[in-house]
Design a protein around this motif. Structure first.
Motif, PDB file in Angstrom:
ATOM      1  N   LEU A 171       0.732  -1.032  -0.071  1.00 36.91           N
ATOM      2  CA  LEU A 171      -0.200  -0.003   0.287  1.00 36.91           C
ATOM      3  C   LEU A 171       0.974   1.053  -0.026  1.00 36.91           C
ATOM      4  N   SER A 172      -0.075   2.317  -0.989  1.00 36.18           N
ATOM      5  CA  SER A 172       1.554   3.518  -0.938  1.00 36.18           C
ATOM      6  C   SER A 172       0.232   4.646  -0.276  1.00 36.18           C
ATOM      7  N   VAL A 173       0.353   5.636   0.277  1.00 32.63           N
ATOM      8  CA  VAL A 173      -0.314   5.991   0.712  1.00 32.63           C
ATOM      9  C   VAL A 173      -0.169   8.074   0.236  1.00 32.63           C
ATOM     10  N   ARG A 174      -0.252   8.766  -0.482  1.00 34.34           N
ATOM     11  CA  ARG A 174       0.000   9.723  -0.284  1.00 34.34           C
ATOM     12  C   ARG A 174      -1.221  10.910   0.091  1.00 34.34           C
ATOM     13  N   ALA A 175      -0.355  11.876   0.646  1.00 36.09           N
ATOM     14  CA  ALA A 175      -0.347  12.956   1.895  1.00 36.09           C
ATOM     15  C   ALA A 175       0.071  13.859   1.580  1.00 36.09           C
ATOM     16  N   GLY A 176      -0.568  14.806   1.238  1.00 34.90           N
ATOM     17  CA  GLY A 176      -0.317  15.896   0.553  1.00 34.90           C
ATOM     18  C   GLY A 176       0.853  15.690  -0.163  1.00 34.90           C
ATOM     19  N   ASP A 177       2.525  16.023   0.292  1.00 34.30           N
ATOM     20  CA  ASP A 177       4.273  16.182  -0.560  1.00 34.30           C
ATOM     21  C   ASP A 177       4.170  14.999  -0.205  1.00 34.30           C
ATOM     22  N   GLY A 181     -10.669  15.717   4.924  1.00 39.61           N
ATOM     23  CA  GLY A 181     -10.532  15.059   3.874  1.00 39.61           C
ATOM     24  C   GLY A 181     -11.243  14.248   2.602  1.00 39.61           C
ATOM     25  N   ILE A 182     -10.805  14.157   1.491  1.00 35.29           N
ATOM     26  CA  ILE A 182     -11.188  12.760   0.677  1.00 35.29           C
ATOM     27  C   ILE A 182     -10.213  11.938   0.636  1.00 35.29           C
ATOM     28  N   VAL A 183     -10.670  10.582   0.636  1.00 39.59           N
ATOM     29  CA  VAL A 183      -9.327   9.793   0.435  1.00 39.59           C
ATOM     30  C   VAL A 183      -9.527   9.264  -1.011  1.00 39.59           C
ATOM     31  N   THR A 184      -8.762   9.351  -1.908  1.00 39.78           N
ATOM     32  CA  THR A 184      -8.971   8.664  -3.494  1.00 39.78           C
ATOM     33  C   THR A 184      -8.641   7.337  -3.246  1.00 39.78           C
ATOM     34  N   ALA A 185      -9.284   6.113  -3.353  1.00 42.62           N
ATOM     35  CA  ALA A 185      -8.627   4.955  -3.063  1.00 42.62           C
ATOM     36  C   ALA A 185      -8.731   4.356  -4.523  1.00 42.62           C
ATOM     37  N   ALA A 233      -7.297   0.709  -6.842  1.00 46.41           N
ATOM     38  CA  ALA A 233      -7.290  -0.790  -7.112  1.00 46.41           C
ATOM     39  C   ALA A 233      -6.044  -0.727  -8.153  1.00 46.41           C
ATOM     40  N   VAL A 234      -5.215  -1.765  -8.152  1.00 47.47           N
ATOM     41  CA  VAL A 234      -3.840  -2.195  -9.229  1.00 47.47           C
ATOM     42  C   VAL A 234      -4.828  -1.872 -11.026  1.00 47.47           C
ATOM     43  N   ASN A 235      -6.196  -1.833 -10.557  1.00 47.92           N
ATOM     44  CA  ASN A 235      -6.524  -1.373 -12.877  1.00 47.92           C
ATOM     45  C   ASN A 235      -6.313  -0.028 -12.769  1.00 47.92           C
ATOM     46  N   ASP A 236      -6.195   0.485 -12.045  1.00 46.82           N
ATOM     47  CA  ASP A 236      -6.825   2.182 -11.680  1.00 46.82           C
ATOM     48  C   ASP A 236      -8.165   2.307 -11.271  1.00 46.82           C
ATOM     49  N   TYR A 237      -8.791   1.573 -11.540  1.00 47.95           N
ATOM     50  CA  TYR A 237     -10.192   2.022 -10.745  1.00 47.95           C
ATOM     51  C   TYR A 237     -10.730   2.634  -9.844  1.00 47.95           C
ATOM     52  N   ALA A 238     -10.781   3.443  -9.786  1.00 44.57           N
ATOM     53  CA  ALA A 238     -10.718   4.488  -8.130  1.00 44.57           C
ATOM     54  C   ALA A 238     -12.342   5.101  -7.561  1.00 44.57           C
ATOM     55  N   VAL A 239     -12.086   5.414  -6.423  1.00 43.88           N
ATOM     56  CA  VAL A 239     -13.188   5.620  -5.298  1.00 43.88           C
ATOM     57  C   VAL A 239     -13.162   6.813  -4.444  1.00 43.88           C
ATOM     58  N   GLU A 240     -13.999   7.698  -4.017  1.00 37.57           N
ATOM     59  CA  GLU A 240     -13.467   8.633  -3.630  1.00 37.57           C
ATOM     60  C   GLU A 240     -14.255   8.185  -2.215  1.00 37.57           C
ATOM     61  N   ILE A 241     -13.907   8.139  -1.012  1.00 37.96           N
ATOM     62  CA  ILE A 241     -14.486   7.854   0.468  1.00 37.96           C
ATOM     63  C   ILE A 241     -13.844   9.057   1.721  1.00 37.96           C
ATOM     64  N   PRO A 242     -15.140  10.132   2.461  1.00 39.20           N
ATOM     65  CA  PRO A 242     -15.205  11.446   2.289  1.00 39.20           C
ATOM     66  C   PRO A 242     -14.657  10.442   4.309  1.00 39.20           C
ATOM     67  N   LEU A 243     -13.834  11.537   4.772  1.00 37.53           N
ATOM     68  CA  LEU A 243     -13.200  10.755   6.073  1.00 37.53           C
ATOM     69  C   LEU A 243     -14.129  11.301   6.637  1.00 37.53           C
ATOM     70  N   THR A 244     -15.159  12.185   6.656  1.00 33.40           N
ATOM     71  CA  THR A 244     -16.036  12.687   7.334  1.00 33.40           C
ATOM     72  C   THR A 244     -17.099  11.492   7.312  1.00 33.40           C
ATOM     73  N   ASN A 273      -4.455  -0.408  -4.455  1.00 35.83           N
ATOM     74  CA  ASN A 273      -2.746  -0.259  -3.358  1.00 35.83           C
ATOM     75  C   ASN A 273      -2.253   0.565  -3.812  1.00 35.83           C
ATOM     76  N   ARG A 274      -3.153   1.702  -3.591  1.00 32.80           N
ATOM     77  CA  ARG A 274      -2.818   3.051  -3.521  1.00 32.80           C
ATOM     78  C   ARG A 274      -3.706   3.744  -2.936  1.00 32.80           C
ATOM     79  N   LEU A 275      -3.608   4.986  -1.824  1.00 31.88           N
ATOM     80  CA  LEU A 275      -4.889   5.653  -1.141  1.00 31.88           C
ATOM     81  C   LEU A 275      -3.708   6.962  -1.466  1.00 31.88           C
ATOM     82  N   SER A 276      -4.714   8.045  -1.726  1.00 31.88           N
ATOM     83  CA  SER A 276      -4.486   9.530  -1.604  1.00 31.88           C
ATOM     84  C   SER A 276      -5.553  10.398  -1.219  1.00 31.88           C
ATOM     85  N   VAL A 277      -5.039  11.563  -0.347  1.00 35.66           N
ATOM     86  CA  VAL A 277      -5.396  12.233   0.344  1.00 35.66           C
ATOM     87  C   VAL A 277      -5.900  13.655  -0.391  1.00 35.66           C
ATOM     88  N   GLN A 278      -6.764  13.936  -0.475  1.00 34.08           N
ATOM     89  CA  GLN A 278      -6.937  15.216  -1.335  1.00 34.08           C
ATOM     90  C   GLN A 278      -7.459  16.280   0.044  1.00 34.08           C
TER      91      GLN A 278
END
Length: 155
Positions: free
Chosen positions: A27-33, A81-85, A87-98, A150-155
């Motif tokens: 798992l790779s997680v991008r939070a800010g920089d 924020g919102i976590v963009t989750a 998958a390995v095939n680049d499918y993505a969903v958004e999960i609000p931390l609220t 396989n990866r998360l990104s937080v905006q």
């Protein structure tokens, strides 16, 4: 170039289960920089929980083990924020931390006592305790239950 990237994605998807079994980064997680990478052992160390629930994708009750998304985010100092989750095939969903709490969702790395292969919706799967509350049995929640994560990104 796009074909090369597709090929590299395919090869990494094939290697993902063996990397997980060997203790590699899953798992790779991008939070800010900053980018943080985790092995299963590192995810376990954050505080694993078990969720026993049925799903619309499996037969009968399943036992999932993983780390709550909120715990993972709090460990990175992320509370909003919102976590963009993705998958390995680049499918993505958004999960609000609220919409997260201490029990849901979890980033599951085991199902019924076994690590999950790519064919088995692994190595990681976003799971909610669907049986615990009707609020978790909605199209919105099901759509956030991304597998082969396989990866998360937080905006």
């Amino acid at each position: 170039m796009r074909q090369l990237l597709t090929l590299l994605g395919f090869v990494s998807a094939l290697l993902m289960p063996s990397l997980a079994a060997a203790g590699g980064i899953i798992l790779s997680v991008r939070a800010g920089d900053e980018v943080h990478e985790y092995t299963i052992a590192e995810l376990r160390a954050l505080g694993e929980v078990e969720v026993a629930t049925s799903t619309i994708w499996t037969e009968g009750e399943q036992a999932f083990v993983g780390v709550p998304l909120k715990t993972l985010m709090n460990g990175l100092g992320v509370e909003t924020g919102i976590v963009t989750a993705s998958a390995v095939n680049d499918y993505a969903v958004e999960i609000p931390l609220t919409d997260t709490d201490g029990r849901a969702p979890i980033i599951a790395y085991e199902r019924n006592g076994q690590t999950m292969s790519l064919r088995d919706k692994g190595p990681l799967w976003v799971i909610y305790p669907y049986d615990a509350d009707p609020a978790y049995r909605t199209e919105e929640t099901y759509s956030r239950s991304i597998w082969q994560l396989n990866r998360l990104s937080v905006q």
